[in-house]
Scaffold this active site. Structure first.
Site, PDB file in Angstrom:
ATOM      1  CE  LYS A 114      28.015  25.752  34.492  1.00  0.00           C
ATOM      2  NZ  LYS A 114      28.254  25.848  35.992  1.00  0.00           N
ATOM      3  CG  HIS A 128      26.484  46.773  43.274  1.00  0.00           C
ATOM      4  ND1 HIS A 128      26.765  45.836  44.449  1.00  0.00           N
ATOM      5  CD2 HIS A 128      27.825  46.958  42.629  1.00  0.00           C
ATOM      6  CE1 HIS A 128      28.028  45.607  44.532  1.00  0.00           C
ATOM      7  NE2 HIS A 128      28.732  45.981  43.301  1.00  0.00           N
ATOM      8  NE  ARG A 184      28.093  42.170  40.793  1.00  0.00           N
ATOM      9  CZ  ARG A 184      29.216  42.728  40.430  1.00  0.00           C
ATOM     10  NH1 ARG A 184      29.861  42.512  39.425  1.00  0.00           N
ATOM     11  NH2 ARG A 184      29.406  43.744  41.380  1.00  0.00           N
ATOM     12  NE  ARG A 201      37.538  46.994  40.803  1.00  0.00           N
ATOM     13  CZ  ARG A 201      38.221  48.228  40.997  1.00  0.00           C
ATOM     14  NH1 ARG A 201      37.758  49.388  41.735  1.00  0.00           N
ATOM     15  NH2 ARG A 201      39.044  48.353  40.225  1.00  0.00           N
ATOM     16  CB  THR A 202      32.354  42.786  43.850  1.00  0.00           C
ATOM     17  OG1 THR A 202      32.062  44.267  43.199  1.00  0.00           O
ATOM     18  CG2 THR A 202      31.284  42.759  44.975  1.00  0.00           C
TER      19      THR A 202
END
Lengths: 312, 439
Positions: free
Chosen positions: A86, A136, A108, A58-59
């Site tokens: 990773k 946030h 994010r 959603r963000t």
């Protein structure tokens, strides 16, 4: 030139004037969203990279729609997990993307401070879309915009934030944003979900829900993460719902025209009962719309877009 | 070869010496130390150094460093760490056993000692891990390691969690008269923690490590030292309550000593604001109240020694998210400057007391030679300019690592020369003008 000559990393680091500027700009942007054709050429030729090291559909969509409405080019980069896991360091990732000459990064990340770290390694503007349990800021801004639209002002209001304050970046951004704009903030939750030395913040701290929301203009309900129970921070979801769940009965302690907010996604029946979540006090869907407006405002203010369709 | 160090202020806390005088080194040992060297003892051909305005101290001993060899040579080696030690004024260091493989048996202790002999300009006194593989389960072969040269048993970096295991390790250490050096941390309370728990961790949204996690183990280990008679030494003490616990235990006559490091009397958790990973260490830097308590503990003698916990890391291990960054900072090349600037020049402790905490105190806690300037003892000497102003430049470090939060700091005082067994391993001494050489 851009009106906001800085990155958007944390509301704690912003002035009341800057917040005011963003909210006023967001109000104008919201008008664009109500047009039949929701596209203006303001940021044509600007590139925005949404860099999501932590899932948040959603963000990310909210930022992408904001950028596209302003005609910026949006590229998404989704890392399923931290870049360290990773095998590539976050620094290497940023240096690579920086070399691609993006104008803005929307970040994010699960690590607090990740947006600050990235800002140190790029020449692009950085917007923090949530870093760990730190802040946030765009959520804080959209919450403030929503309150202001309903109450006309933030000054003098009392806002209760209920739930897992310790792990909430939404709470941290709200505390700084609201208090800078003249509102009073109460933090409400069990001791185990309140962070260390929380009393030293410019807030009232409550461990009793009824007392905490008594006389409040706004009740902002935070999402409870089930893993907090496994970590031993509360005994059971059932007990949490019974003692800190916001329902119609406890809501009577607040002002009659109380606004109920939630950053989503909601656990209906846990931190908020379904009738409150979908009831007349709830402004949850407006928050989502305002999120797009706030993000448009920020991109516009940071990237120095021009209203002149021919550019500058 | 003979070496004469003339006209310096000689400070030797163990021998109660604080005088302007001369020091003569012959065949690697101290042949004269104190007042003006009698003319009859000076010989033609002596190399004479002018130490006027300088401090002549016993060689500094750092009882808590990480040299990373074997296993992590990309961070540091016994050689590079030894060079860093020499550059910082240290003539001896005590490496912790959290190498890979762990220094937990005779062969590993012998390896460390051999590499030190082959490559290090300073003395290296090995330690042995309290448990095999640092795994907190089976006790290491402590007696065998002692025979191979280990001077202490330690759980540093892998704090002993079980009280029962700690008790048995202490009993065994007492049997073989070895001190146990403990890193005090209840890991159940610090899991995931990356800085001190408090207002600043709340502002930054970082998981905190509460001070109580250290204090609980300090209290427990003191109680177990009483039970077992083990000589307990608490590594890098950092909180006001921990220091109070040690103060109280010493008053009761418990065999407990402790050390702190420059970061704990210099930095507070506020220095992490902005997510500076260089500040991240374990235990974490605490609050102003704790810094004050560390200074008070140093001043009243509760804190016996100053060590560095020199913890070298490669650049990429610090240039990352705060929560992913490695714990620790290098300290060998900044410790003396910070001690002089933050403690001595700031009036917290006297110069002789500072030297005591970096020489004879660690030597006596560990039962190792050195730490004084007695005649016939090995010529391990540090010559200090207490007033030289300099700026910390990590690029100039001898250490392989650059991870310091003190880059760019202006410090006052540093080692101008380091002498180990009569050999100058760091610094350019100024030869005295010919006219001052007496023959």
């Amino acid at each position: 030139m851009s009106a906001l000559n800085r990155n958007i990393l944390a509301l704690r680091e912003m002035s009341a004037d800057e917040i005011q500027l963003i909210l006023d700009q967001a109000q104008e942007m919201k008008e664009i969203l109500s047009r039949p054709i929701k596209k203006v050429p303001t940021l044509r030729g600007k590139s925005v990279v949404t860099l999501f090291f932590e899932n948040s559909t959603r963000t990310r969509m909210s930022f992408e729609m904001a950028a596209k409405t302003l005609s910026a080019d949006v590229t998404g980069f989704a890392a399923s997990t931290s870049s360290v896991a990773k095998g590539e360091s976050l620094k290497d990732t940023i240096l690579t993307l920086n070399a691609m000459k993006a104008d803005a990064f929307v970040i994010r990340h699960s690590a607090s401070g990740a947006a600050h770290f990235i800002a140190r390694h790029t020449s692009a503007r950085v917007i923090n879309a949530g870093d760990g349990t730190h802040e946030h800021p765009t959520q804080g801004l959209l919450d403030m915009l929503t309150i202001r639209q309903h109450k006309g002002t933030l000054r003098g209001l009392t806002v209760a934030i209920v739930g897992d304050i310790a792990h909430s970046r939404v709470a941290r951004s709200n505390v700084w944003g609201l208090t800078k704009m003249g509102a009073k903030v109460r933090l409400v939750g069990p001791r185990t979900l309140l962070p260390a030395d929380v009393e030293q913040l410019p807030v009232e701290v409550h461990t009793d829900l009824r007392r905490g929301i008594s006389g409040c203009d706004v009740v902002n309900v935070l999402r409870i993460q089930m893993e907090r129970q496994d970590a031993g921070l509360f005994p059971s979801v059932r007990e949490y719902a019974q003692t800190f769940g916001v329902n119609r009965s406890v809501l009577r302690e607040a002002k009659p025209d109380v606004l109920v907010m939630h950053p989503g996604p909601m656990n209906r029946g846990i931190e908020i009962t379904p009738d409150v979540a979908d009831g007349e006090f709830s402004v949850v869907t407006e928050q989502v719309t305002n999120g797009v407006a706030v993000r448009m405002a920020l991109l516009y203010l940071l990237l120095g877009g021009s209203n002149d369709a021919s550019g500058h | 070869m003979r070496l004469v160090i003339k006209g310096g202020r000689i400070i030797d806390p163990r021998n109660g010496l604080d005088t302007v005088g001369d020091l003569l080194v012959e065949d690697g040992v101290i042949a004269w130390c104190g007042q003006h060297l009698p003319d009859a003892m000076a010989l033609d051909g002596d190399v004479v150094f002018d130490a006027s305005g300088l401090i002549v101290a016993p060689g500094l001993i750092d009882m808590h460093v990480h040299l990373r060899e074997p296993g992590f040579e990309y961070k540091e080696t016994i050689e590079s760490g030894g060079r860093a030690a020499a550059a910082g004024g240290f003539t001896a260091v005590v490496p912790m056993p959290n190498t890979n493989p762990a220094t937990d048996n005779r062969a590993m202790v012998e390896f460390v000692a051999r590499r030190a002999r082959e490559t290090s300009p300073v003395r290296v006194w090995p330690t042995v891990a309290a448990t095999r593989g640092n795994e907190n389960e089976l006790m290491s072969e402590i007696a065998d390691a002692k025979e191979a040269g280990a001077v202490a048993v330690t759980d540093d970096a892998f704090p002993l969690q079980s009280a029962e295991l700690t008790r048995r390790v202490m009993e065994y250490c007492a049997t073989f008269d070895l001190p146990l050096l403990t890193h005090c941390e209840d890991k159940t309370m610090t899991r995931g923690g990356v800085m001190n728990e408090g207002l600043v961790s709340t502002l930054m949204g970082l998981k905190g490590m509460p001070r109580a996690a250290e204090e609980i183990q300090v209290a427990r280990n003191i109680r177990l030292a009483e039970l077992t008679g083990c000589r307990l030494h608490i590594l890098h003490i950092s909180t006001a309550r921990s220091i109070e616990l040690v103060r109280e235990a010493k008053r009761r006559g418990v065999s407990v000593t402790c050390e702190t490091c420059p970061q704990y009397f210099t930095l507070t958790d506020e220095s992490a604001l902005g997510y500076d990973t260089m500040v991240k260490c374990s235990p974490p830097v605490r609050t102003a109240e704790d810094v004050d308590a560390v200074r008070a503990g140093l001043a009243d003698g509760t804190i016996d020694a100053i060590a560095t916990d020199h913890a070298p890391h490669a650049a990429h291990e610090k240039e990352c998210e705060f929560q992913a960054a490695a714990f620790g900072m290098v300290g060998l090349e900044t410790a003396l400057g910070l001690v002089l600037t933050r403690l001595v020049h700031a009036g917290v402790i006297g110069l002789a007391d500072a030297i005591r905490k970096m020489t004879v105190a660690p030597a006596s806690i560990l039962g190792i030679p050195g730490g004084h300037l007695s005649v016939q003892s090995p010529a391990d000497i540090t010559i200090i300019d207490p007033d030289e102003r300099w700026t910390v430049d990590p690029e100039a470090f001898q250490s392989r690592a650059r991870n310091t939060p003190f880059a760019g700091w202006e410090l006052r005082g540093r080692a101008v020369a380091t002498i180990v067994g009569g050999q100058i391993v760091h610094g350019d001494l100024v030869r005295a003008p010919r006219g001052r050489v007496r023959a």
